[in-house]
Scaffold this active site. Structure first.
Site, mmCIF file in Angstrom:
data_model
loop_
_atom_site.group_PDB
_atom_site.id
_atom_site.type_symbol
_atom_site.label_atom_id
_atom_site.label_comp_id
_atom_site.label_asym_id
_atom_site.label_seq_id
_atom_site.Cartn_x
_atom_site.Cartn_y
_atom_site.Cartn_z
ATOM 1 N N LYS A 188 13.017 4.199 10.392
ATOM 2 C CA LYS A 188 13.816 4.060 9.492
ATOM 3 C C LYS A 188 15.296 4.454 9.589
ATOM 4 C CE LYS A 188 10.676 1.902 6.627
ATOM 5 N NZ LYS A 188 9.184 1.745 7.373
HETATM 6 C C1 LIG Z 1 8.299 -2.196 2.449
HETATM 7 C C2 LIG Z 1 7.663 -0.888 3.077
HETATM 8 N N1 LIG Z 1 7.007 0.005 1.848
HETATM 9 C C3 LIG Z 1 6.559 1.274 1.974
HETATM 10 C C4 LIG Z 1 6.444 1.661 3.213
HETATM 11 C C5 LIG Z 1 5.790 2.812 3.611
HETATM 12 O O1 LIG Z 1 6.430 3.793 3.775
HETATM 13 P P1 LIG Z 1 5.943 5.369 4.597
HETATM 14 O O2 LIG Z 1 5.768 5.314 5.801
HETATM 15 O O3 LIG Z 1 7.287 6.335 4.382
HETATM 16 O O4 LIG Z 1 5.092 5.791 3.505
HETATM 17 C C6 LIG Z 1 6.923 1.160 4.518
HETATM 18 C C7 LIG Z 1 6.472 1.505 6.011
HETATM 19 O O5 LIG Z 1 6.997 0.898 6.675
HETATM 20 C C8 LIG Z 1 7.666 -0.297 4.196
HETATM 21 O O6 LIG Z 1 7.897 -0.890 5.092
#
Ligand SMILES: Cc1ncc(COP(=O)(O)O)c(C=O)c1O
Length: 390
Positions: A188
């Site tokens: 990210k």
């Molecule tokens: C649109 C979206 N929402 C939520 C997430 C979940 O993030 P995390 O890995 O920090 O839980 C991601 C992860 O790639 C994502 O792309």
């Protein structure tokens, strides 16, 4: 002797970790406090100031941030939550933690964010919330989404996993609706390896997340091992274990301070891609609305099937042969086995997301990319377009 050409590779992603991040983590390791503590508090304060919001609550992922947000609004079994089909499974999966139903919504054909019209069609008497996803880092049309939610009595929780730093009509993402969830996952735009944040202006929602992210312990229980802390704590609910550590927070503090500089690098790369791809006339780029700031988490191109005679999948292979790493964001949720078998979704139900999915490729975009790296990606796309033009 046969000569072999060494193709320099351009990976899809390389995290932007410098000496300052390394120093910060070492400092934390040496401090004697490696789990949630003063660095996490400092990161939360800095994040809240940066976004311009009353509360920022650090957790160990965006998934946890979404989960705790739905818990804080009191989501119940049988409730429905609207989620775009074009997202990562985390956005919808968290709804199922409550035995509530994720209701999938198609996306708009320009920015591929949640379609407000389709969302409106999907609202029933059981709908409790909408989770718009700022796909790729391009903010959703928040005014119509918030208006729709207000008129139907729904809560908006934004999935801003892709959206730091991003703005909608001059306002930072993270300040617009009841709650916003950010991700600090390795790929990210602000990375702590794993990590997430909830932002909100609502004191009661913030308090609930604060308690539930650490076993349902009463406020500030993390201080109980400090010399000046109190050993006594109280369990006020059956909570979860989703706290961020000081190791991650110390990384996050440095990344937050570099957020603007890293964004400028990505925006410059996006500009270069846009220029080069427009003249190539084989791949479409996604337009940016004049009233938003895109975070440039992803740079997506859409293969134009009227210009090229090979499919997206083969283009990905051709790029890989030329040393270019790519990704596909996302396989729409309704095409996955789980969503079909459990929720009865079928291919053909979300035509905009499906056409998008058939054509999309995410190109490398990260601050460490050199001009030569960008040129290598552009040249490879051009070579492929020339070779396979109709
Ligand atoms: C649109 C979206 N929402 C939520 C997430 C979940 O993030 P995390 O890995 O920090 O839980 C991601 C992860 O790639 C994502 O792309």
């Amino acid at each position: 002797m046969p000569t072999t050409t060494i193709v320099k590779s351009v990976p899809f992603h390389v995290p932007c970790i410098g000496k300052d991040e390394i120093r910060a983590v070492v400092e934390t390791l040496e401090s004697g406090w490696i789990t949630t503590g003063p660095k996490t508090k400092c990161f939360e304060d800095a994040f809240a100031r940066h976004i311009g919001v009353r509360h920022a609550l650090a957790v160990n992922s965006c998934t946890a941030a979404l989960h705790l947000s739905l818990e804080a609004i009191g989501l119940k079994a049988g409730d429905e939550v609207l989620v775009p089909t074009l997202t990562f499974t985390a956005t919808a999966e968290v709804v199922t933690y409550f035995k509530a139903n994720p209701v999938l919504v198609d996306v708009d054909p320009v920015h591929f964010n949640l379609s407000v019209e389709d969302a409106e069609r999907k609202i029933t008497s059981k709908t409790r919330a909408i989770i718009p996803v700022h796909f790729a880092g391009h903010p959703c049309p928040m005014d119509p989404i918030l208006e729709l939610a207000k008129s139907k009595g729904l809560t908006v929780i934004e999935d801003a996993a892709h959206a730091i730093p991003a703005k909608y009509k001059g306002r930072n993402i993270g300040t617009l609706s009841a709650m916003t969830a950010f991700s600090f996952y390795a790929t990210k735009t602000l990375a702590t390896g794993e990590g997430g944040m909830v932002t909100t202006d609502d004191d009661a929602l913030a308090d609930r997340v604060r308690v539930m992210r650490l076993h349902g312990m009463s406020r500030d229980a993390w201080k109980r091992y400090r010399a000046d802390g109190n050993w006594r704590y109280e369990i006020i609910a059956a909570g979860y274990k989703c706290n961020l550590t000081d190791l991650q927070a110390s990384l996050g503090l440095v990344q937050l301070a570099r957020c603007g500089e890293m964004w400028r690098s990505r925006a410059r790369i996006a500009q270069k891609y846009m220029q080069a791809l427009t003249s190539m006339k084989a791949y479409d780029t996604l337009p940016v609305s004049p009233d938003v700031q895109h975070s440039w988490h992803l740079f997506v191109v859409l293969v134009d099937p009227t210009k090229l005679r090979i499919h997206r999948d083969q283009i990905i292979d051709e790029l890989r042969e030329r040393g270019i790493g790519t990704a596909v964001h996302f396989i729409p949720l309704h095409l996955h086995r789980y969503y079909q078998e459990t929720w009865g979704y079928r291919a053909g139900e979300f035509p905009v997301a499906e056409e998008y999915f058939d054509r999309c490729i995410s190109l490398p975009i990260y601050p460490g990319m050199t001009d030569e790296d960008v040129t290598q990606v552009v040249d490879a796309l051009d070579e492929i377009a020339t070779k396979f033009r109709r």
